[in-house]
Enzyme design. Structure first.
Site, PDB file in Angstrom:
ATOM      1  N   ARG A  78      37.637  49.642  36.441  1.00  0.00           N
ATOM      2  CA  ARG A  78      38.995  50.211  36.403  1.00  0.00           C
ATOM      3  C   ARG A  78      39.402  50.595  34.977  1.00  0.00           C
ATOM      4  O   ARG A  78      40.196  51.512  34.780  1.00  0.00           O
ATOM      5  CB  ARG A  78      39.998  49.255  37.055  1.00  0.00           C
ATOM      6  CG  ARG A  78      39.650  48.999  38.525  1.00  0.00           C
ATOM      7  CD  ARG A  78      40.801  48.561  39.362  1.00  0.00           C
ATOM      8  NE  ARG A  78      40.348  47.865  40.566  1.00  0.00           N
ATOM      9  CZ  ARG A  78      40.000  48.436  41.706  1.00  0.00           C
ATOM     10  NH1 ARG A  78      40.055  49.741  41.849  1.00  0.00           N
ATOM     11  NH2 ARG A  78      39.592  47.717  42.740  1.00  0.00           N
TER      12      ARG A  78
ATOM     13  N   SER B  94      47.328  35.321  44.959  1.00  0.00           N
ATOM     14  CA  SER B  94      45.947  35.803  45.052  1.00  0.00           C
ATOM     15  C   SER B  94      45.535  35.939  46.506  1.00  0.00           C
ATOM     16  O   SER B  94      45.460  34.940  47.243  1.00  0.00           O
ATOM     17  CB  SER B  94      44.986  34.845  44.338  1.00  0.00           C
ATOM     18  OG  SER B  94      43.662  35.138  44.724  1.00  0.00           O
TER      19      SER B  94
ATOM     20  N   LYS C  66      40.591  39.269  35.624  1.00  0.00           N
ATOM     21  CA  LYS C  66      39.896  40.264  36.466  1.00  0.00           C
ATOM     22  C   LYS C  66      38.485  40.489  35.926  1.00  0.00           C
ATOM     23  O   LYS C  66      37.960  39.660  35.199  1.00  0.00           O
ATOM     24  CB  LYS C  66      40.703  41.564  36.509  1.00  0.00           C
ATOM     25  CG  LYS C  66      42.057  41.404  37.171  1.00  0.00           C
ATOM     26  CD  LYS C  66      41.901  41.017  38.634  1.00  0.00           C
ATOM     27  CE  LYS C  66      43.225  40.699  39.286  1.00  0.00           C
ATOM     28  NZ  LYS C  66      43.051  40.104  40.624  1.00  0.00           N
TER      29      LYS C  66
ATOM     30  N   LYS D 178      37.652  48.983  49.478  1.00  0.00           N
ATOM     31  CA  LYS D 178      36.685  47.941  49.086  1.00  0.00           C
ATOM     32  C   LYS D 178      37.082  46.584  49.676  1.00  0.00           C
ATOM     33  O   LYS D 178      36.234  45.854  50.193  1.00  0.00           O
ATOM     34  CB  LYS D 178      36.646  47.892  47.550  1.00  0.00           C
ATOM     35  CG  LYS D 178      35.777  46.818  46.960  1.00  0.00           C
ATOM     36  CD  LYS D 178      35.418  47.141  45.521  1.00  0.00           C
ATOM     37  CE  LYS D 178      36.457  46.762  44.498  1.00  0.00           C
ATOM     38  NZ  LYS D 178      36.521  45.334  44.175  1.00  0.00           N
ATOM     39  N   SER D 179      38.363  46.247  49.589  1.00  0.00           N
ATOM     40  CA  SER D 179      38.817  44.946  50.112  1.00  0.00           C
ATOM     41  C   SER D 179      38.543  44.840  51.613  1.00  0.00           C
ATOM     42  O   SER D 179      38.067  43.810  52.099  1.00  0.00           O
ATOM     43  CB  SER D 179      40.324  44.775  49.887  1.00  0.00           C
ATOM     44  OG  SER D 179      40.601  44.599  48.526  1.00  0.00           O
TER      45      SER D 179
ATOM     46  N   ASP E 153      45.681  46.103  41.037  1.00  0.00           N
ATOM     47  CA  ASP E 153      44.478  46.873  40.671  1.00  0.00           C
ATOM     48  C   ASP E 153      44.813  48.271  40.138  1.00  0.00           C
ATOM     49  O   ASP E 153      43.933  48.985  39.661  1.00  0.00           O
ATOM     50  CB  ASP E 153      43.541  47.002  41.878  1.00  0.00           C
ATOM     51  CG  ASP E 153      42.962  45.643  42.263  1.00  0.00           C
ATOM     52  OD1 ASP E 153      42.891  44.750  41.395  1.00  0.00           O
ATOM     53  OD2 ASP E 153      42.585  45.481  43.436  1.00  0.00           O
TER      54      ASP E 153
HETATM   55  C1  S3P Z   1      41.408  41.450  46.220  1.00  0.00           C
HETATM   56  C2  S3P Z   1      42.479  40.762  45.719  1.00  0.00           C
HETATM   57  C3  S3P Z   1      42.955  40.899  44.333  1.00  0.00           C
HETATM   58  C4  S3P Z   1      42.454  42.200  43.735  1.00  0.00           C
HETATM   59  C5  S3P Z   1      40.983  42.397  43.947  1.00  0.00           C
HETATM   60  C6  S3P Z   1      40.670  42.456  45.429  1.00  0.00           C
HETATM   61  C7  S3P Z   1      40.969  41.185  47.599  1.00  0.00           C
HETATM   62  O1  S3P Z   1      42.452  39.822  43.562  1.00  0.00           O
HETATM   63  O2  S3P Z   1      42.751  42.219  42.344  1.00  0.00           O
HETATM   64  O3  S3P Z   1      40.539  43.593  43.340  1.00  0.00           O
HETATM   65  O4  S3P Z   1      40.151  41.950  48.128  1.00  0.00           O
HETATM   66  O5  S3P Z   1      41.449  40.215  48.182  1.00  0.00           O
HETATM   67  P1  S3P Z   1      43.196  38.388  43.496  1.00  0.00           P
HETATM   68  O6  S3P Z   1      43.145  37.765  44.817  1.00  0.00           O
HETATM   69  O7  S3P Z   1      42.429  37.604  42.468  1.00  0.00           O
HETATM   70  O8  S3P Z   1      44.591  38.691  43.043  1.00  0.00           O
END
Ligand code: S3P
Length: 415
Positions: free
Chosen positions: A378, A160, A332, A22-23, A305
Site C-alpha cells: 500500500r 481488529s 501493518k 482480498k479479505s 487500509d
Molecule cells: C483485515 C483486517 C484489517 C486490515 C487488513 C485485512 C481482514 O486488519 O487492515 O488489511 O481481512 O480482516 P486488522 O484486523 O489488523 O485491523
C-alpha cells in the site's frame, strides 16, 4: 519488475476492474477448506496473500483446484503440519483461532514482515479460552497444540477484524458460545460468510456471538476490492479527473473511504447496485476543488487500509489534512505512519509524523523522487499515486504490490 517509473499525469479518466476483495477471498479459502463438502469460489483474488492462504489450506489437507479465477474447494479434516502464511496476517490470525480447538499440532510462521506483527492480541484471548499456544515473544512463529476450548465473552481492546474473526472461528469448536464486542465496528465478512455456511452466528449492534455448528460448503462470488479501488480513485481526485470501478464491494463496514471522499467534496455515485449480504456495484468518482481530509479515531477502522491513499491525495489538496487515532497503522505490513511519511517526503511533500497519525500541508508542488516502499504494497501504491499527480516518481521494489494488486502499475498507470 524491481523499479517502476511513474510519469506525471495531468488528467485521469479511467474505467477499471480492480482485483477481487482480498479479505473476502482469504476467508473463503479458509472457511471452505474447513467446511463439510464442496465449495466453488468465483472471481477469487489471485494476489500473493490469497495464494498463501491456499497453500496453507492445502497443507492442512483441503483439496483446492484453481481454474482461471475460480477455486473448487473440498473440505477435509485437518492434519498436523507446519504452515507458511507468507505476508498474510489475515491467514495467520484466522488460522490461529480455527486450529486452536482442533486435534493436531500446528506450526504457523510467515515472512520477515509478518514475523514482526503483533500476535499477542490473538493469543491472549485464545489462551483465556483454553488454547495451548507457544509463541516467540508475542510473534510468529507459533506452535499450537489443539485443545478443548471453552466459550467466553470478550470485549476487544483494539479494533481488529482479524482478531474478531480468529475468536469467532475458535468459537466453531468450543463447549459454549464465544461473544465478541467491539468498540467500533470492523469489517464483518467472517460473520456474513459463517452465517451463509450454516454457522450459528448472531449479531446485536457491535456484539457478535458464535455458538459453533457444522459449516457446509457454499458457492461464493467475490466482489471487487474497495481497498484496491481507493488508489486509482485517489489518483483521479488528485488530478481533478474521474474514475469508474466496476463490481466493487459496498459492505458498509468497508465504505468509509467513500464517505470521506463525499465529505471533502468529491462526487460519488453508485450504479448497478446489487443488494445482498455482501452488496456491490459500480462506483464512479469525480473531483473538483476538494477540502482537506480530517480523520479521527472513530473513522479509522473503516478506512484503515485506505489511509495511505488518502495521504497521497491530501498532498494535492490545499490546506492542512490531519489523521489521528490511527496508531494501528504502526502494526501493518510496515509501520505505515512512518513509511507513508517517509515515502511522501521523498516526493517533496510537507508531511509530519505524529504519535497516532500524520499532518499533511497540502497543495504544495511535489518533486520527482525515488521511493522505497519498505516492501509494503500500500505504500508503493500511495507513492505511485502521489507521484503521478505530482511530478512523477520512481518506485523501488515495485513488485511488492502483488500482495494485493498484482496488475496495479500496468492497469492503473499503464507502466
Ligand atoms: C483485515 C483486517 C484489517 C486490515 C487488513 C485485512 C481482514 O486488519 O487492515 O488489511 O481481512 O480482516 P486488522 O484486523 O489488523 O485491523
Amino acid at each position: 519488475m524491481s523499479e517502476k517509473t511513474v510519469p506525471q499525469l495531468n488528467s485521469y479518466d479511467k474505467t477499471l476492474i480492480v482485483p477481487p476483495d482480498k479479505s473476502i477471498s482469504v476467508r473463503a479459502v479458509v472457511l471452505c477448506s474447513y467446511a463439510v463438502g464442496n465449495s466453488t469460489v468465483r472471481n477469487i483474488s489471485l494476489c500473493d496473500d490469497v495464494l498463501s492462504a491456499v497453500d496453507c489450506m492445502k497443507h492442512l489437507g483441503a483439496k483446492i483446484d484453481i481454474q482461471g479465477n475460480t477455486a473448487f474447494i473440498t473440505g477435509a479434516p485437518f492434519r498436523s503440519c507446519a504452515l507458511d502464511c507468507g505476508n498474510s496476517a489475515t491467514t495467520a490470525r484466522l488460522l490461529m483461532g480455527l486450529l486452536s480447538g482442533l486435534n493436531g499440532v500446528f506450526e504457523i510462521d510467515g515472512d520477515s514482515s509478518l514475523r514482526t506483527r503483533p500476535m499477542k492480541r490473538v493469543i491472549d484471548p485464545l489462551r483465556i479460552m483454553g488454547a495451548r499456544i507457544a509463541d516467540t515473544d508475542g510473534h510468529l512463529p507459533v506452535r499450537i497444540i489443539g485443545s478443548p476450548l471453552r466459550g467466553m465473552e470478550y470485549f476487544m481492546p483494539i479494533s481488529s477484524a482479524q482478531v474478531k474473526s480468529a475468536l469467532l472461528l475458535a468459537g466453531l469448536n468450543c463447549s459454549s458460545a464465544v461473544t465478541v464486542t467491539e468498540k467500533i465496528k470492523t469489517r464483518n465478512h467472517t460473520e456474513i460468510m459463517l452465517n451463509d455456511m450454516n454457522g450459528d452466528v448472531a449479531l446485536d449492534g457491535n456484539t457478535v456471538k458464535c455458538a459453533g455448528g457444522i459449516i457446509f460448503g457454499n458457492d461464493i462470488t467475490v466482489c471487487g476490492d474497495i481497498s484496491a479501488a481507493a488508489y486509482p480513485i485517489a489518483l483521479a481526485l488528485a488530478v481533478g479527473g474521474s474514475c469508474t470501478v466496476k463490481n466493487v464491494g459496498l459492505n458498509p463496514t468497508r465504505t468509509g473511504f467513500l464517505d470521506i471522499v463525499r465529505k471533502i467534496g468529491g462526487r460519488v455515485s453508485v450504479d448497478n447496485r446489487t443488494d445482498c449480504a455482501e452488496p456491490y456495484g459500480d462506483i464512479s468518482v469525480s473531483g473538483g476543488k476538494l477540502r482537506p481530509i480530517i480523520i479521527g479515531e472513530n473513522e479509522v477502522p473503516l478506512v484503515i487500509d485506505e489511509i495511505p491513499a488518502l495521504c497521497a491525495l491530501a498532498c494535492h489538496i490545499d490546506g492542512v489534512s490531519v489523521i489521528e487515532g490511527a496508531g494501528e497503522l504502526r502494526h501493518k505490513e510496515s509501520d505505515r505512519i512512518s513509511c507513508t511519511v517517509a515515502a511522501l517526503k521523498s516526493l517533496g511533500a510537507q508531511i509530519e509524523e505524529t504519535d497516532s497519525g500524520m499532518i499533511i500541508y497540502g497543495g504544495k508542488p511535489l518533486k520527482k523522487g525515488t521511493v522505497n516502499p519498505q516492501g509494503d504494497h500500500r505504500i508503493a501504491m500511495a507513492a505511485a499515486v502521489a507521484g503521478a499527480a505530482g511530478a512523477g516518481a520512481v518506485v523501488q521494489n515495485a513488485e511488492c504490490v502483488s500482495v494485493s494488486y498484482p496488475s496495479f502499475f500496468e492497469e492503473v498507470l499503464g507502466v
